[in-house]
Every structure is written in C-alpha cells, then in structure tokens.
Design an enzyme around this catalytic site. Structure first.
Site, PDB file in Angstrom:
ATOM      1  N   PRO A 146       7.403  25.496  44.848  1.00  0.00           N
ATOM      2  CA  PRO A 146       5.940  25.474  44.718  1.00  0.00           C
ATOM      3  C   PRO A 146       5.386  26.883  44.608  1.00  0.00           C
ATOM      4  O   PRO A 146       5.868  27.800  45.282  1.00  0.00           O
ATOM      5  CB  PRO A 146       5.482  24.796  46.015  1.00  0.00           C
ATOM      6  CG  PRO A 146       6.642  23.965  46.435  1.00  0.00           C
ATOM      7  CD  PRO A 146       7.869  24.736  46.015  1.00  0.00           C
ATOM      8  N   CYS A 147       4.393  27.048  43.752  1.00  0.00           N
ATOM      9  CA  CYS A 147       3.849  28.375  43.492  1.00  0.00           C
ATOM     10  C   CYS A 147       3.336  29.033  44.775  1.00  0.00           C
ATOM     11  O   CYS A 147       3.410  30.241  44.939  1.00  0.00           O
ATOM     12  CB  CYS A 147       2.713  28.264  42.467  1.00  0.00           C
ATOM     13  SG  CYS A 147       2.153  29.838  41.800  1.00  0.00           S
TER      14      CYS A 147
END
Length: 500
Positions: A103-104
């Site tokens: 996830p960013c």
C-alpha cells in the site's frame, strides 16, 4: 545479491516445458495472479492479509488446498516461514517472478536516504510503521531472488508527500542488480472496459536483460480531461531535475495509435448480463434489505455477445456456466427513482437537483389531494428525507455518477464496497448501481472467477484488484524477455560465475 540462484533459475527454465513461477505479495483476490497465469506462469504462492481476499485467491488458484487460502500478515510471515508452510522448497530457488505492491501509505514521508538505509540495514527500522511493509517487500526480493519484479500502485506514488516513491524503490532494486523502469498505464489501452490509471514498475535482473520491455497498447481511446490532469499532477516531480538528482527511471509508456481497435465500452462489457429492474423488483417485494449471498442462479439474457463477452465467458480455466451467481445489487430504495431520472454522465449535483424536483412533485400531489404539508414540520422533513439524499451538492460532486454506455467505465475503487453510487447503471429502466458481476466484468475478471464472502467484501476485492487483462499484457511482454534469457543461457555458464 548472489547471482547463482538467478542463473540456476534460468537453467531450470531452459529444461523445457517449465513455466516461470510467480509469488504474489499483497495479492488481494488475484487479479495480478490471473493475468500472469493466463500468460503461462505458474502461480505457486500468495500473501494476503484480508481473509475474504485470501480465500478467493486460494479458491481460484489452489482449490482444495486450504493452506493457500489462509490469510497471512507479511510482517509476521518471513520468507522461510511461507516456504515451509506452502512446501516451496529452497527459498532462493522457489520463485522466478515476484509481483504485487505494498500500500502506498507504507512509504509516506520515508525519503530516499532512509529507504536506502532500510534496504541495507532492515533491522534498524523494523518498528517504523511508515516503512514496515516496504521492508518486508524488500526482504522477499532479497530472499527469493526473482528474475523479475513487477509492482503496481496508484499514480500518486510518483508524487506522494513530496517524494517520487517509484524512483526511490527503483534505486534500491537497481542496487540489488536489477534494471528498472516505471511508467503510467491506462487499463483502457489494454482491452479493459475501464479508464483505470495505474503506475507499474518493472524490474528485470541484469542476468536476464539489459533493459525493460513495456507492453504495447491494444486499444485506443481519447481519455477525458480529468485523467489527463491527474496524470500531470502525478508527473509533476519528474519535471524537477533537482528533486530527482538529475536522473530517473521513468519512461513514457507506449501510446495507442488511433487505428487500433476502439476501447471496450461499458455496453460491450455487460450487455449480455440479465437485467435487474430495481423499481419493479422493489415494488414486488423481491428486493429486500439484508445479506446478499451468491447462491441464486440467474440465466444469461441471451443477447448478442461482444468479443469482450466471449473472452469473459470462455477464459481458459475460468469459463462461465449457464448462469451467474453473483449478479446482486445494493438495497437502495430511496435512490432508485433518482437513478432512473439521471442522464449518462450526471453526477451528484444533478442527482440532488432531480431529487429535489421529485420531492416538490410529491408535495404538489399531496396538496392536490387536500393534504398539504407545511414546510418545516416534522412531516415535511420526514418526507424530504425519504426522497432527497442528505449530502451537500457542493461538497460531494463526484459521489454519484451515471455511467455512459458507449465509453469505458471510470475507475472502480474499493469504495464500491460501501455504496456503489460511483457506478450507476447506464440503463435507466434498470435504475440501480452495478452488480458484483458487472463490477467484475468492468475490471476484466472472467465469469468463472469466484469471490469469497458476500456482496460488500466482493465489491472491495474487485475495486482493489489489478485488472487481469492489463496484468496479462504485462506478463506476456515480460515472458518474452525471460524466454530470450533462457535461450541465451549458454553465454552464462553457471560454473564460471561467482557470487556478487
């Protein structure tokens, strides 16, 4: 990184008839895996934290093998543990390609210098929540020594909190012996009936290739201005040579030529699915509040099939049956009438305006019958709430959108698991948001691909997924490079090489 496992993997593939083996991290339900499987890879393992998504992945890629359907937290699952639990054998020789993307949020504000330090000394930042998932991702790359790495994420990864995270990751992988490129890709250019913009980073070990091949578009569309603007924001940091130290690994993805086949539209993708006329079913009492399971078979409508529908119904290994079982929609009794009155492309301001009109018509009808409702009374507010959504039209302009039949859909998000207003069916006679199966079609999941759980988890899995058709194009291009490396293995005799 020791090159000997890399060379042994090339030698193994040269043995003939052996598929490259894939490990999918942060795998979700398996969109990325499915594309690679169609391109001839063997999906040997996955790591996914969400229980429903992990169950979906296990059901679709390792049916009957419960150990593959177990949710796993990557921070608690070192490579050696995964290899033991799934009987993968020697970790450094078990996998040829590693795919997926943390996830960013895991990278926010970490910075290039810290990312390099994490790569060299991962224990030093084991408790840094901002970098933890990145640490684990790198640990898997180091342990499994893949021939190639493919990472997918949102375009904002190129401009996240003032950092170009894709560039920072490419630098770390380059130090491990990989040639890296990253770019922005729109799924509609690759046969997906959805204008989904994503960043893809592809890294190939230097023993495999000296550069990275990018997949060529198969379809053409002129993207709406909003997508062009979002891309410009994502690429903003690339314009600053100072911010990138004067160099970068970004390359422009091939653009589609106007003579290519036109992009697959929403109508192309879902027109054969049986209609669900929400207002009629609501009146008949068929639509009710409550859990929506996937145990009701609904026969296909029998209309003419597009080429895309043919692909979705006859995807090798995931062929559709005589009926669909997950063609279910949300129970939204207040809003079906509003959906019916919207025009394609209308968003929440138009929806709110139309709802107010319906409310005023209802007041007038009551008045004509001698039952006038005074403004401001409890009855007035109650009637209004039963017709008009409560959201401020000025604050939520993009909350609703009615799809256009002759365009690909706008980006499907995990938020579909909460309401579905972002994708209202283009057919006003059906007056509803899209179903689970329609969402799957728009994301390019074939009809034989099943989703674990009920409606809400299924929508979330679909919205979070990598479109399988886009993954297939990426995987096919990458396999060309791997195949070429296998053919040239005589140029790299293992006995003459040493660890680096």
């Amino acid at each position: 990184m020791d090159v000997r496992p890399i060379l042994q993997k090339i030698q193994r593939l040269r043995g003939g008839g052996r598929a490259p083996r894939v490990l999918d991290l942060f795998a979700g339900c398996g969109g990325f895996s499915l594309g690679f499987k169609r391109a001839g890879y063997d999906v040997v393992a996955a790591v996914e934290f969400d229980a429903n998504a992990a169950q979906s992945h296990g059901n679709n890629f390792h049916p009957g093998e419960w150990q593959h359907a177990v949710p796993r937290d990557i921070t608690c699952t070192p490579p050696s543990k995964l290899a033991e639990e799934l009987r993968l054998g020697d970790v450094s020789l078990a996998v040829d390609v590693l795919i997926g993307g943390p996830p960013c949020q895991a990278f926010a504000r970490v910075g290039r210098s810290k990312l390099r330090e994490i790569a060299e000394h991962p224990e030093a930042f084991r408790h840094d929540s901002r970098a933890r998932l990145y640490i684990e991702y790198l640990r898997y790359v180091e342990a499994f020594a893949p021939l190639a790495v493919v990472m997918e994420n949102v375009p904002d990864m190129l401009n996240h909190g003032g950092h170009n995270l894709a560039e920072e990751i490419a630098e770390v992988l380059e130090a491990k012996g990989y040639v890296c490129s990253y770019s922005l890709f729109n799924a509609a250019f690759y046969g997906v009936p959805q204008m989904r913009e994503r960043m893809l980073l592809i890294a190939v070990h230097r023993e495999v290739a000296s550069d990275v091949m990018l997949p060529k578009p198969t379809h053409w569309i002129e993207l709406p201005q909003g997508y062009v603007g979002s891309r410009a924001v994502a690429l903003k940091l690339l314009a600053s040579k100072t911010a990138l130290g004067g160099r970068h690994h970004y390359v422009e993805a091939p653009l589609p030529a106007s003579d290519l086949e036109k992009a697959v539209t929403t109508r192309d993708a879902i027109s054969d699915l049986p209609p669900i006329n929400a207002l009629t079913l609501l009146k008949e009492g068929v639509l009710k509040r409550g859990r929506k399971a996937f145990d009701v078979a609904i026969p296909y409508s029998g209309t003419t099939q597009s080429g895309y529908v043919h692909t979705m119904r006859r995807w090798p290994g995931y062929e559709g049956k005589a009926a669909v079982y997950d063609h279910v929609i949300r129970y939204l009794p207040r809003d079906y009438r509003i959906f019916a009155g919207l025009k394609p492309g209308d968003q929440y301001p138009e929806a709110h305006k139309y709802a107010v009109k319906l409310f005023e018509e209802q007041l007038a009808a009551l008045k004509s019958k001698g039952a006038e409702v005074a403004e401001g009374t409890v009855e007035w507010h109650s009637l209004r709430a039963s017709i008009v959504p409560p959201y401020d039209a000025g604050k939520f302009p993009n909350k609703w959108r009615k799809m256009e039949a002759d365009q690909p859909a706008r980006t499907l998000l995990a938020h579909l698991g909460k309401d579905g207003y972002s994708h209202i069916h283009h057919d006003s006679s059906q007056a509803r948001p899209i179903s689970v199966r329609e969402a799957a079609r728009l994301q390019s999941f074939p009809d034989g691909f099943s989703f674990a759980g009920t409606m809400n988890p299924a929508f979330r899995q679909i919205g979070n997924a990598v479109p399988p058709l886009l993954a297939w194009r990426v995987a096919s291009t990458l396999r060309q490079q791997i195949t070429a490396a296998v053919a040239d293995v005589d140029a790299y005799p293992i006995k003459s090489r040493t660890a680096t």
